[in-house]
Design an enzyme around this catalytic site. Sequence first.
Site, short mmCIF file in Angstrom:
data_model
loop_
_atom_site.label_atom_id
_atom_site.label_comp_id
_atom_site.label_asym_id
_atom_site.label_seq_id
_atom_site.Cartn_x
_atom_site.Cartn_y
_atom_site.Cartn_z
N GLN A 126 0.78 -1.28 -0.17
CA GLN A 126 0.02 0.07 -0.14
C GLN A 126 0.80 1.26 0.06
O GLN A 126 1.65 1.35 0.83
CB GLN A 126 -0.88 -0.14 1.21
CG GLN A 126 -1.91 1.17 1.42
CD GLN A 126 -2.26 1.37 2.76
OE1 GLN A 126 -1.71 0.82 3.78
NE2 GLN A 126 -3.30 2.15 3.01
N GLY A 127 0.87 1.96 -0.92
CA GLY A 127 1.42 3.18 -1.11
C GLY A 127 0.83 4.51 -1.05
O GLY A 127 0.42 5.21 -1.97
N SER A 129 1.08 6.53 2.58
CA SER A 129 1.75 7.40 3.39
C SER A 129 3.22 8.12 2.76
O SER A 129 3.64 7.19 1.82
CB SER A 129 2.36 6.64 4.55
OG SER A 129 1.28 6.21 5.46
N SER A 161 4.50 -1.54 4.10
CA SER A 161 4.80 -2.96 4.61
C SER A 161 4.75 -3.84 3.34
O SER A 161 3.80 -3.45 2.32
CB SER A 161 3.69 -3.31 5.25
OG SER A 161 3.28 -2.29 6.35
N GLU A 244 -9.49 -1.84 5.65
CA GLU A 244 -8.13 -1.84 6.50
C GLU A 244 -8.80 -2.08 7.92
O GLU A 244 -8.26 -3.07 8.69
CB GLU A 244 -7.39 -0.68 6.29
CG GLU A 244 -6.02 -0.91 7.12
CD GLU A 244 -5.04 0.22 6.98
OE1 GLU A 244 -5.30 1.44 6.39
OE2 GLU A 244 -3.92 0.09 7.20
N GLU A 365 -4.90 8.69 18.02
CA GLU A 365 -5.27 10.13 18.08
C GLU A 365 -6.39 10.26 16.96
O GLU A 365 -7.50 10.66 17.19
CB GLU A 365 -4.26 11.38 17.95
CG GLU A 365 -3.55 11.41 19.30
CD GLU A 365 -2.45 10.33 19.46
OE1 GLU A 365 -2.35 9.65 18.31
OE2 GLU A 365 -2.04 10.22 20.59
C1 LIG Z 1 4.16 -0.76 11.22
C2 LIG Z 1 3.82 0.22 10.38
C3 LIG Z 1 3.22 -0.14 9.16
C4 LIG Z 1 2.78 0.60 8.13
N1 LIG Z 1 2.38 0.34 6.87
C5 LIG Z 1 1.99 1.09 6.02
C6 LIG Z 1 1.80 0.85 4.76
O1 LIG Z 1 2.00 -0.47 4.23
N2 LIG Z 1 1.49 1.65 3.76
C7 LIG Z 1 1.34 3.11 4.10
O2 LIG Z 1 0.84 3.99 3.20
N3 LIG Z 1 1.34 3.53 5.40
C8 LIG Z 1 2.01 2.44 6.45
N4 LIG Z 1 2.20 3.02 7.50
C9 LIG Z 1 2.26 4.58 7.82
C10 LIG Z 1 1.08 4.85 8.84
O3 LIG Z 1 -0.09 4.78 8.17
C11 LIG Z 1 1.52 6.29 9.43
O4 LIG Z 1 2.56 6.31 10.12
C12 LIG Z 1 0.39 6.97 10.10
O5 LIG Z 1 -0.77 7.10 9.35
C13 LIG Z 1 0.93 8.01 10.66
O6 LIG Z 1 1.37 8.91 9.84
P1 LIG Z 1 2.83 9.70 10.34
O7 LIG Z 1 3.55 8.53 10.57
O8 LIG Z 1 3.17 10.66 8.97
O9 LIG Z 1 2.49 10.82 11.65
P2 LIG Z 1 1.80 12.07 11.64
O10 LIG Z 1 0.53 11.81 11.01
O11 LIG Z 1 2.90 13.14 11.38
O12 LIG Z 1 1.03 12.05 13.25
C14 LIG Z 1 2.32 12.55 14.04
C15 LIG Z 1 1.36 12.74 15.61
O13 LIG Z 1 0.49 13.74 15.51
C16 LIG Z 1 -0.88 13.34 15.66
N5 LIG Z 1 -1.57 13.86 14.83
C17 LIG Z 1 -1.84 13.93 13.62
N6 LIG Z 1 -3.06 14.38 13.20
C18 LIG Z 1 -3.81 14.60 14.28
C19 LIG Z 1 -5.06 15.12 14.57
N7 LIG Z 1 -5.79 15.55 13.39
N8 LIG Z 1 -5.60 15.16 15.62
C20 LIG Z 1 -4.86 14.90 16.88
N9 LIG Z 1 -3.67 14.22 16.57
C21 LIG Z 1 -3.10 14.20 15.55
C22 LIG Z 1 -0.62 11.71 15.22
O14 LIG Z 1 -1.64 10.83 16.22
C23 LIG Z 1 0.61 11.28 15.87
O15 LIG Z 1 0.85 11.16 17.42
C24 LIG Z 1 2.85 2.07 8.64
C25 LIG Z 1 3.02 2.58 9.87
C26 LIG Z 1 3.46 1.51 10.89
C27 LIG Z 1 4.05 2.02 12.29
#
Ligand SMILES: Cc1cc2nc3c(=O)[nH]c(=O)nc-3n(C[C@H](O)[C@H](O)[C@H](O)COP(=O)(O)OP(=O)(O)OC[C@H]3O[C@@H](n4cnc5c(N)ncnc54)[C@H](O)[C@@H]3O)c2cc1C
Length: 382
Positions: A126-127, A129, A161, A244, A365
């Site tokens: 899944q692309g 993020s 992933s 999902e 969150e």
């Molecule tokens: C093990 C693992 C597997 C993953 N696999 C995939 C995958 O296959 N494909 C893919 O596309 N992505 C994948 N991800 C990515 C995952 O979807 C993102 O990490 C997640 O959506 C959070 O985005 P971010 O890391 O950019 O954090 P951010 O969005 O930058 O968030 C940072 C912090 O701010 C908080 N925050 C953000 N917005 C809000 C809001 N509106 N209100 C309150 N708090 C907020 C968040 O809760 C977090 O604590 C994976 C992540 C992990 C850990």
Amino acid sequence: MDLRDTPGEAAFRSELRAWLEQILPGRLQAQRGGAGRFQEAGREWSRKLYEAGYVGLTWPREYGGGGAPYSHQAIVLEELARADAPQHLGVIGLGMAGPTIMAHGTEEQKARYLPKILSAEEIWCQGFSEPGAGSDLASVRTLAELDGDRFRVSGQKVWSSFAHLADWCILLARSDPESQRHAGLTYLIVDMRAPGVEVRPLRQITGEAEFNEIFFTDVEVPRENLLGDIGGGWAVAMTTLLHERGTLGFALTGALDVAVRRLTSLVREREVDDPRILDCLAREWIELQALKYTNLRALTTLVETGIPGPEGSVSKLRWSEANQRLTKLALEILGDEANIVDGDGYWQHQQLRSRGNTIEAGTSEVLRNIIAERVLGLPRSR
Ligand SMILES: Cc1cc2nc3c(=O)[nH]c(=O)nc-3n(C[C@H](O)[C@H](O)[C@H](O)COP(=O)(O)OP(=O)(O)OC[C@H]3O[C@@H](n4cnc5c(N)ncnc54)[C@H](O)[C@@H]3O)c2cc1C
């Protein structure tokens, strides 16, 4: 309401349980954790599941599915977790790409992609993020510009992933470079072996590398790989995200059930009598029972509407936090021994891996926002 299995469901469950007891090789059963470590064994196991008819139970028969009710799918997820069996390697294909293709794909796309998802002949990633777009997915900047009969894709995805194993990627990209937010996004199926696709694995805190960065440099994607409309990618992506979280509940709760049972055994073995630890364990068992009933509620929505409801977010949120507490409790019981990995290091691995549980598939969150707005009907936070 009678929540017990119907006679048909009970027969299906015992048949599956007997099959698992007979077929589950000790070698595979002992190998938990990242799919990457056990790629070949994972493919073999996935194929066995498929050949026995336990994959894609609710998918239409014409695409290799079982045409069975959702309750049978829930039973499969529960029983696999109960047997501590490895998962089908095609987690993203089965849970996200497949349902999205069924909802938005052309007949050609359904016939081309769905059967190979079931048989694990083709693995998906899944692309979505990006470094600047996670919770705020509408900030996606990867470009997919239409050039004649193909799109040209350039940009970077992260945390993908299975990308190191994948044949195909469901990609959310911006087809109109001038557009903002939800408009101008397009959803594509991208061949991971196309020239210009580069996958760089990322090492996690567990030491495994299950997720990756993906770099796209002028990658050509044929127009027939478009899913939905050009500029209509946001709606297609929402289908993916609903599935999902919506179908994950039974598998997650099943895994939690196994963890609670293992923790209970650890408490017994070590003859733990600290009332605080015993109280925490009892609370986790109660949480597990509540989650099981929440899943049945989500299943009711699915059976009635065919689409997972926002209740799936409740299971994901509560499971992820319970899993972190529970694995931490196990390390507390192990005490100093927790610093040394002896044997398979089950609890150490589980605790380190659980850190990502509250981030993947929606952070806690973000899930609380969804529950507040879409389950409880509270005003939007922004
Ligand atoms: C093990 C693992 C597997 C993953 N696999 C995939 C995958 O296959 N494909 C893919 O596309 N992505 C994948 N991800 C990515 C995952 O979807 C993102 O990490 C997640 O959506 C959070 O985005 P971010 O890391 O950019 O954090 P951010 O969005 O930058 O968030 C940072 C912090 O701010 C908080 N925050 C953000 N917005 C809000 C809001 N509106 N209100 C309150 N708090 C907020 C968040 O809760 C977090 O604590 C994976 C992540 C992990 C850990």
